[in-house]
Design a protein around this motif. Structure first.
Motif, PDB file in Angstrom:
ATOM      1  N   VAL A   1       0.461 -17.071   0.567  1.00 56.56           N
ATOM      2  CA  VAL A   1      -0.960 -16.886   0.303  1.00 56.56           C
ATOM      3  C   VAL A   1      -1.575 -18.244   0.011  1.00 56.56           C
ATOM      4  O   VAL A   1      -1.176 -18.919  -0.950  1.00 56.56           O
ATOM      5  N   LEU A   2      -2.540 -18.652   0.836  1.00 59.13           N
ATOM      6  CA  LEU A   2      -3.196 -19.940   0.666  1.00 59.13           C
ATOM      7  C   LEU A   2      -4.474 -19.752  -0.135  1.00 59.13           C
ATOM      8  O   LEU A   2      -5.343 -18.964   0.251  1.00 59.13           O
ATOM      9  N   VAL A   3      -4.581 -20.455  -1.255  1.00 61.08           N
ATOM     10  CA  VAL A   3      -5.755 -20.352  -2.112  1.00 61.08           C
ATOM     11  C   VAL A   3      -6.395 -21.726  -2.271  1.00 61.08           C
ATOM     12  O   VAL A   3      -5.756 -22.758  -2.064  1.00 61.08           O
ATOM     13  N   GLY A   4      -7.653 -21.730  -2.653  1.00 62.61           N
ATOM     14  CA  GLY A   4      -8.370 -22.971  -2.892  1.00 62.61           C
ATOM     15  C   GLY A   4      -9.857 -22.770  -2.699  1.00 62.61           C
ATOM     16  O   GLY A   4     -10.314 -21.696  -2.280  1.00 62.61           O
ATOM     17  N   LEU A   5     -10.588 -23.806  -2.992  1.00 55.85           N
ATOM     18  CA  LEU A   5     -12.034 -23.763  -2.845  1.00 55.85           C
ATOM     19  C   LEU A   5     -12.443 -23.493  -1.404  1.00 55.85           C
ATOM     20  O   LEU A   5     -11.674 -23.800  -0.477  1.00 55.85           O
ATOM     21  N   PRO A   6     -13.646 -22.974  -1.195  1.00 57.57           N
ATOM     22  CA  PRO A   6     -14.165 -22.899   0.170  1.00 57.57           C
ATOM     23  C   PRO A   6     -14.145 -24.314   0.763  1.00 57.57           C
ATOM     24  O   PRO A   6     -14.474 -25.282   0.082  1.00 57.57           O
ATOM     25  N   GLY A   7     -13.704 -24.430   1.999  1.00 57.80           N
ATOM     26  CA  GLY A   7     -13.634 -25.735   2.641  1.00 57.80           C
ATOM     27  C   GLY A   7     -12.298 -26.442   2.476  1.00 57.80           C
ATOM     28  O   GLY A   7     -12.104 -27.530   3.004  1.00 57.80           O
ATOM     29  N   ALA A   8     -11.360 -25.832   1.758  1.00 57.72           N
ATOM     30  CA  ALA A   8     -10.047 -26.456   1.554  1.00 57.72           C
ATOM     31  C   ALA A   8      -9.198 -26.439   2.820  1.00 57.72           C
ATOM     32  O   ALA A   8      -8.249 -27.209   2.948  1.00 57.72           O
ATOM     33  N   GLY A   9      -9.508 -25.549   3.753  1.00 56.03           N
ATOM     34  CA  GLY A   9      -8.747 -25.465   4.998  1.00 56.03           C
ATOM     35  C   GLY A   9      -7.785 -24.303   5.048  1.00 56.03           C
ATOM     36  O   GLY A   9      -6.841 -24.304   5.844  1.00 56.03           O
ATOM     37  N   LYS A  10      -8.019 -23.278   4.239  1.00 54.05           N
ATOM     38  CA  LYS A  10      -7.089 -22.143   4.178  1.00 54.05           C
ATOM     39  C   LYS A  10      -6.911 -21.480   5.539  1.00 54.05           C
ATOM     40  O   LYS A  10      -5.783 -21.208   5.949  1.00 54.05           O
ATOM     41  N   SER A  11      -7.984 -21.230   6.236  1.00 51.00           N
ATOM     42  CA  SER A  11      -7.888 -20.559   7.544  1.00 51.00           C
ATOM     43  C   SER A  11      -7.284 -21.477   8.595  1.00 51.00           C
ATOM     44  O   SER A  11      -6.418 -21.059   9.372  1.00 51.00           O
ATOM     45  N   THR A  12      -7.705 -22.718   8.619  1.00 52.69           N
ATOM     46  CA  THR A  12      -7.204 -23.665   9.618  1.00 52.69           C
ATOM     47  C   THR A  12      -5.711 -23.919   9.434  1.00 52.69           C
ATOM     48  O   THR A  12      -4.927 -23.795  10.376  1.00 52.69           O
ATOM     49  N   ILE A  13      -5.320 -24.266   8.217  1.00 52.68           N
ATOM     50  CA  ILE A  13      -3.904 -24.525   7.925  1.00 52.68           C
ATOM     51  C   ILE A  13      -3.097 -23.236   8.070  1.00 52.68           C
ATOM     52  O   ILE A  13      -1.979 -23.241   8.590  1.00 52.68           O
ATOM     53  N   GLY A  14      -3.658 -22.123   7.620  1.00 51.27           N
ATOM     54  CA  GLY A  14      -2.956 -20.845   7.687  1.00 51.27           C
ATOM     55  C   GLY A  14      -2.551 -20.459   9.099  1.00 51.27           C
ATOM     56  O   GLY A  14      -1.438 -19.976   9.319  1.00 51.27           O
ATOM     57  N   ARG A  15      -3.447 -20.664  10.048  1.00 48.47           N
ATOM     58  CA  ARG A  15      -3.122 -20.341  11.449  1.00 48.47           C
ATOM     59  C   ARG A  15      -1.943 -21.175  11.949  1.00 48.47           C
ATOM     60  O   ARG A  15      -1.057 -20.667  12.630  1.00 48.47           O
ATOM     61  N   VAL A  16      -1.937 -22.462  11.611  1.00 51.76           N
ATOM     62  CA  VAL A  16      -0.863 -23.362  12.060  1.00 51.76           C
ATOM     63  C   VAL A  16       0.459 -22.979  11.405  1.00 51.76           C
ATOM     64  O   VAL A  16       1.495 -22.892  12.072  1.00 51.76           O
ATOM     65  N   VAL A  17       0.432 -22.731  10.106  1.00 56.08           N
ATOM     66  CA  VAL A  17       1.654 -22.344   9.386  1.00 56.08           C
ATOM     67  C   VAL A  17       2.200 -21.027   9.949  1.00 56.08           C
ATOM     68  O   VAL A  17       3.405 -20.901  10.191  1.00 56.08           O
ATOM     69  N   ALA A  18       1.325 -20.057  10.171  1.00 54.42           N
ATOM     70  CA  ALA A  18       1.760 -18.758  10.711  1.00 54.42           C
ATOM     71  C   ALA A  18       2.436 -18.931  12.063  1.00 54.42           C
ATOM     72  O   ALA A  18       3.481 -18.327  12.325  1.00 54.42           O
ATOM     73  N   LYS A  19       1.850 -19.761  12.900  1.00 58.06           N
ATOM     74  CA  LYS A  19       2.435 -19.999  14.227  1.00 58.06           C
ATOM     75  C   LYS A  19       3.814 -20.637  14.094  1.00 58.06           C
ATOM     76  O   LYS A  19       4.769 -20.218  14.754  1.00 58.06           O
TER      77      LYS A  19
END
Length: 182
Positions: free
Chosen positions: A13-31
């Motif tokens: 679970v990636l947490v952090g402020l809006p703009g931290a990159g949770k969605s961007t990093i999350g997609r790469v990590v998931a792949k």
């Protein structure tokens, strides 16, 4: 041939402020891990048939937080994924405990100032930043959430590390290795 290293049985679970990159990093990590990726806001929008910002305007933040908790409860029994909840997800009492253990929480640390710089390039409307002074609001969000973000299993400073280093750290955590960077 390299030997496969087993992965943790729970969600990342990636947490952090809006703009931290949770969605961007999350997609790469998931792949990299061969896991599904789920962005909470996208999933909630899909289920509602309307944007999070519109829902916020019509129903308010407490109603949105209820949807986040319900989604978290549902995901607690789902196979391991990489999850990117919204920045305020951590403010929901008990959500971290719903997923951990075996899940792991990763805080993508970013300063309020850098988060605002990143968001200025985004077309996504952030309901909690729709204020006369969004910079001050972002600092307030950081001040109220930072202790909750610090409950993470791993904190990665996304301002000083290259995205590859951030991804490598999170993948290492998924393999229960020592992340080494954070």
């Amino acid at each position: 041939m390299s030997q496969l290293i087993p992965q943790i049985d729970g969600h990342l679970v990636l947490v952090g402020l809006p703009g931290a990159g949770k969605s961007t990093i999350g997609r790469v990590v998931a792949k990299r891990l061969g896991r599904p990726f789920l962005d909470f806001d996208v999933e909630i929008e899909r289920r509602l048939g309307r944007s999070v910002s519109r829902f916020f305007a019509e129903q308010g933040e407490p109603a949105f937080r209820e949807l986040e908790v319900a989604l978290t409860q549902e995901l607690a029994a789902a196979p391991p994924m990489v999850l990117a909840p919204g920045g305020g997800w951590v403010t929901n009492v008990g959500v971290i405990e719903l997923l951990r253990p075996p899940g792991r929480i990763v805080h993508l640390r970013v300063s309020p100032e850098e988060a605002m710089r990143r968001l200025s390039r985004s077309r996504i409307v952030r309901p909690l930043l729709q204020h006369a002074d969004p910079q001050a609001r972002m600092r307030q969000l950081w001040e109220t959430r930072n202790a909750l973000y610090n409950r993470a299993d791993l904190t990665v400073d996304v301002e000083v590390l290259a995205s590859q280093q951030v991804t490598d750290s999170i993948v290492a955590l998924a393999h229960e290795g020592t992340p080494g960077i954070g």
